[in-house]
Design a protein around this motif. Structure first.
Motif, PDB file in Angstrom:
ATOM      1  N   GLN A 140     -29.048 -15.114 -36.085  1.00  0.00           N
ATOM      2  CA  GLN A 140     -28.023 -16.007 -36.602  1.00  0.00           C
ATOM      3  C   GLN A 140     -28.502 -16.543 -37.942  1.00  0.00           C
ATOM      4  O   GLN A 140     -29.680 -16.426 -38.296  1.00  0.00           O
ATOM      5  CB  GLN A 140     -27.765 -17.166 -35.635  1.00  0.00           C
ATOM      6  CG  GLN A 140     -28.968 -18.103 -35.485  1.00  0.00           C
ATOM      7  CD  GLN A 140     -28.622 -19.411 -34.805  1.00  0.00           C
ATOM      8  OE1 GLN A 140     -28.542 -19.469 -33.594  1.00  0.00           O
ATOM      9  NE2 GLN A 140     -28.424 -20.466 -35.597  1.00  0.00           N
ATOM     10  N   CYS A 141     -27.609 -17.160 -38.684  1.00  0.00           N
ATOM     11  CA  CYS A 141     -27.973 -17.801 -39.949  1.00  0.00           C
ATOM     12  C   CYS A 141     -28.801 -19.051 -39.665  1.00  0.00           C
ATOM     13  O   CYS A 141     -28.500 -19.822 -38.743  1.00  0.00           O
ATOM     14  CB  CYS A 141     -26.712 -18.169 -40.721  1.00  0.00           C
ATOM     15  SG  CYS A 141     -27.018 -18.955 -42.330  1.00  0.00           S
ATOM     16  N   LEU A 142     -29.859 -19.269 -40.444  1.00  0.00           N
ATOM     17  CA  LEU A 142     -30.697 -20.456 -40.268  1.00  0.00           C
ATOM     18  C   LEU A 142     -29.926 -21.721 -40.582  1.00  0.00           C
ATOM     19  O   LEU A 142     -30.114 -22.742 -39.919  1.00  0.00           O
ATOM     20  CB  LEU A 142     -31.941 -20.354 -41.171  1.00  0.00           C
ATOM     21  CG  LEU A 142     -32.881 -21.559 -41.177  1.00  0.00           C
ATOM     22  CD1 LEU A 142     -33.504 -21.778 -39.800  1.00  0.00           C
ATOM     23  CD2 LEU A 142     -33.990 -21.375 -42.233  1.00  0.00           C
ATOM     24  N   GLU A 143     -29.042 -21.677 -41.574  1.00  0.00           N
ATOM     25  CA  GLU A 143     -28.371 -22.880 -42.058  1.00  0.00           C
ATOM     26  C   GLU A 143     -27.674 -23.692 -40.938  1.00  0.00           C
ATOM     27  O   GLU A 143     -27.968 -24.884 -40.846  1.00  0.00           O
ATOM     28  CB  GLU A 143     -27.395 -22.482 -43.168  1.00  0.00           C
ATOM     29  CG  GLU A 143     -26.775 -23.640 -43.927  1.00  0.00           C
ATOM     30  CD  GLU A 143     -27.804 -24.501 -44.671  1.00  0.00           C
ATOM     31  OE1 GLU A 143     -27.533 -25.705 -44.781  1.00  0.00           O
ATOM     32  OE2 GLU A 143     -28.862 -24.032 -45.091  1.00  0.00           O
ATOM     33  N   LEU A 185     -32.859 -20.775 -28.604  1.00  0.00           N
ATOM     34  CA  LEU A 185     -32.977 -22.233 -28.594  1.00  0.00           C
ATOM     35  C   LEU A 185     -34.439 -22.603 -28.771  1.00  0.00           C
ATOM     36  O   LEU A 185     -35.275 -22.333 -27.917  1.00  0.00           O
ATOM     37  CB  LEU A 185     -32.443 -22.796 -27.273  1.00  0.00           C
ATOM     38  CG  LEU A 185     -32.573 -24.310 -27.095  1.00  0.00           C
ATOM     39  CD1 LEU A 185     -31.779 -25.056 -28.162  1.00  0.00           C
ATOM     40  CD2 LEU A 185     -32.113 -24.723 -25.699  1.00  0.00           C
ATOM     41  N   MET A 186     -34.756 -23.200 -29.907  1.00  0.00           N
ATOM     42  CA  MET A 186     -36.128 -23.577 -30.232  1.00  0.00           C
ATOM     43  C   MET A 186     -36.341 -25.061 -29.943  1.00  0.00           C
ATOM     44  O   MET A 186     -35.439 -25.769 -29.495  1.00  0.00           O
ATOM     45  CB  MET A 186     -36.418 -23.266 -31.702  1.00  0.00           C
ATOM     46  CG  MET A 186     -36.197 -21.813 -32.081  1.00  0.00           C
ATOM     47  SD  MET A 186     -36.568 -21.511 -33.828  1.00  0.00           S
ATOM     48  CE  MET A 186     -35.864 -19.873 -34.028  1.00  0.00           C
ATOM     49  N   ASN A 191     -29.251 -26.460 -34.434  1.00  0.00           N
ATOM     50  CA  ASN A 191     -28.395 -25.465 -35.075  1.00  0.00           C
ATOM     51  C   ASN A 191     -28.316 -24.142 -34.317  1.00  0.00           C
ATOM     52  O   ASN A 191     -27.813 -23.156 -34.847  1.00  0.00           O
ATOM     53  CB  ASN A 191     -28.896 -25.193 -36.506  1.00  0.00           C
ATOM     54  CG  ASN A 191     -28.660 -26.366 -37.427  1.00  0.00           C
ATOM     55  OD1 ASN A 191     -27.662 -27.068 -37.300  1.00  0.00           O
ATOM     56  ND2 ASN A 191     -29.582 -26.599 -38.351  1.00  0.00           N
ATOM     57  N   TRP A 192     -28.838 -24.139 -33.091  1.00  0.00           N
ATOM     58  CA  TRP A 192     -28.701 -22.929 -32.285  1.00  0.00           C
ATOM     59  C   TRP A 192     -27.222 -22.677 -32.002  1.00  0.00           C
ATOM     60  O   TRP A 192     -26.496 -23.578 -31.587  1.00  0.00           O
ATOM     61  CB  TRP A 192     -29.452 -23.089 -30.963  1.00  0.00           C
ATOM     62  CG  TRP A 192     -29.359 -21.898 -30.045  1.00  0.00           C
ATOM     63  CD1 TRP A 192     -29.569 -20.592 -30.369  1.00  0.00           C
ATOM     64  CD2 TRP A 192     -29.032 -21.915 -28.643  1.00  0.00           C
ATOM     65  NE1 TRP A 192     -29.407 -19.788 -29.259  1.00  0.00           N
ATOM     66  CE2 TRP A 192     -29.069 -20.575 -28.185  1.00  0.00           C
ATOM     67  CE3 TRP A 192     -28.717 -22.931 -27.734  1.00  0.00           C
ATOM     68  CZ2 TRP A 192     -28.810 -20.227 -26.855  1.00  0.00           C
ATOM     69  CZ3 TRP A 192     -28.460 -22.586 -26.414  1.00  0.00           C
ATOM     70  CH2 TRP A 192     -28.508 -21.251 -25.984  1.00  0.00           C
ATOM     71  N   ILE A 193     -26.775 -21.464 -32.240  1.00  0.00           N
ATOM     72  CA  ILE A 193     -25.387 -21.097 -31.965  1.00  0.00           C
ATOM     73  C   ILE A 193     -25.307 -20.614 -30.525  1.00  0.00           C
ATOM     74  O   ILE A 193     -25.860 -19.569 -30.178  1.00  0.00           O
ATOM     75  CB  ILE A 193     -24.888 -20.020 -32.952  1.00  0.00           C
ATOM     76  CG1 ILE A 193     -24.964 -20.563 -34.389  1.00  0.00           C
ATOM     77  CG2 ILE A 193     -23.461 -19.594 -32.612  1.00  0.00           C
ATOM     78  CD1 ILE A 193     -24.657 -19.534 -35.462  1.00  0.00           C
ATOM     79  N   GLU A 194     -24.610 -21.352 -29.687  1.00  0.00           N
ATOM     80  CA  GLU A 194     -24.612 -21.124 -28.245  1.00  0.00           C
ATOM     81  C   GLU A 194     -23.533 -20.154 -27.768  1.00  0.00           C
ATOM     82  O   GLU A 194     -23.490 -19.812 -26.583  1.00  0.00           O
ATOM     83  CB  GLU A 194     -24.412 -22.460 -27.502  1.00  0.00           C
ATOM     84  CG  GLU A 194     -25.505 -23.476 -27.695  1.00  0.00           C
ATOM     85  CD  GLU A 194     -25.240 -24.723 -26.874  1.00  0.00           C
ATOM     86  OE1 GLU A 194     -25.140 -24.599 -25.638  1.00  0.00           O
ATOM     87  OE2 GLU A 194     -25.120 -25.810 -27.461  1.00  0.00           O
TER      88      GLU A 194
END
Length: 280
Positions: A140-143, A185-186, A191-194
């Motif tokens: 995923q994108c980091l942003e 998920l860190m 910003n994790w996209i679920e």
């Protein structure tokens, strides 16, 4: 480790009585395939000596902040893990679980906190797997600039293992061109996209609605990060039963359930032997 044959026989009976198999797997599941489980800092530093020398803890490295501050280090760690998981062959315990589930009316569904993709690699239906912490095989994108999630198949990391640093170009977001990160998920992660995991969760819930006698076989899931345990207990509250296989934290809450003090593969082999003994 000697496994009580009576416990294995009781577990085999629970398998025979169930109409749907819930496979609940934590970090200990991969140990028999040769994967590290990062149990405490010492285990983590043994697997990544460069981070040990720097006294960097797992929770510090496995965070979006490290991707922002030192992308080569963050992708050195995750790139090494990605290559390791791609090269690792699942142990035979996964095939045993697959065969037991296939014999049940409603088959099986996997709930795992692992991000390694080992169940998919072992041939489990990807539509019957819920990865509650995401997957290292997706990006995923980091942003993030968008909600897009895409496969990491085209990224081949070149990692300096001695320094734990990425030597080649890190993956980029196809939308904005910014840095990409694993869809995992860190720690300290807002910003994790679920979306991918939410779809998996919905499929699991729909499957559970059909099952009348679910059996949870929990493997290598401890209490330090209790995601898998919490899920297993929710199935028990729906009338399910539990076989818990864990070398240390194997106690169960009901005499109707079974706790086996063993690693995942040894425990599954003992149950397989008990099933074979009665011709199942």
């Amino acid at each position: 480790m000697l496994i009580d044959s009576d416990l294995a026989a009781r577990a085999a009976d629970l398998i025979a009585q169930s109409d749907g198999l819930v496979i609940a797997a934590g970090a200990g599941m991969g140990v028999d395939s040769g994967l590290p489980d990062f149990r405490g800092n010492e285990g983590f530093w043994k697997a990544y000596p460069a981070l040990g020398r720097a006294r960097m803890e797992f929770a510090s490295v496995a965070s979006p902040r490290t991707f922002q501050e030192d992308p080569a280090l963050a992708w050195g760690f995750y790139g090494h893990r990605l290559a390791l998981y791609r090269a690792t062959m699942p142990h035979e315990g996964l095939a045993l679980l697959q065969s037991w589930g296939a014999a049940m009316d409603h088959g099986s569904f996997v709930f795992t906190s692992n991000v390694d993709g080992q169940f998919q690699k072992a041939g489990f239906d990807q539509r019957a797997i819920y990865e509650c912490h995401g997957s290292i095989h997706h990006l995923q994108c980091l942003e993030p600039c968008c909600s897009k999630i895409w496969p990491a198949d085209d990224f081949v990391p070149d990692v300096d293992a001695n320094a734990c640093r990425l030597r080649n170009d890190a993956p980029r977001c196809p939308e904005c061109g910014g840095l990409a990160r694993p869809n995992i998920l860190m720690f300290g992660d807002w910003n994790w996209i679920e979306r991918r995991s939410e779809l998996q969760a919905a499929r699991l819930e729909a499957w559970l609605e059909q099952v009348r006698r679910p059996l949870v076989i929990e493997l290598g899931a401890g209490t330090a990060i209790p995601s898998v345990r919490h899920f297993g207990h929710s199935v028990l509250q729906r009338g399910g039963r539990m076989v818990r296989i864990n070398p240390r934290e194997y106690a169960v809450g009901s005499p109707a359930d079974v706790g086996i003090a063993a690693g995942a593969l040894d425990g599954l082999r003992a149950i397989a032997a008990a099933l074979a003994a009665v011709g199942r």
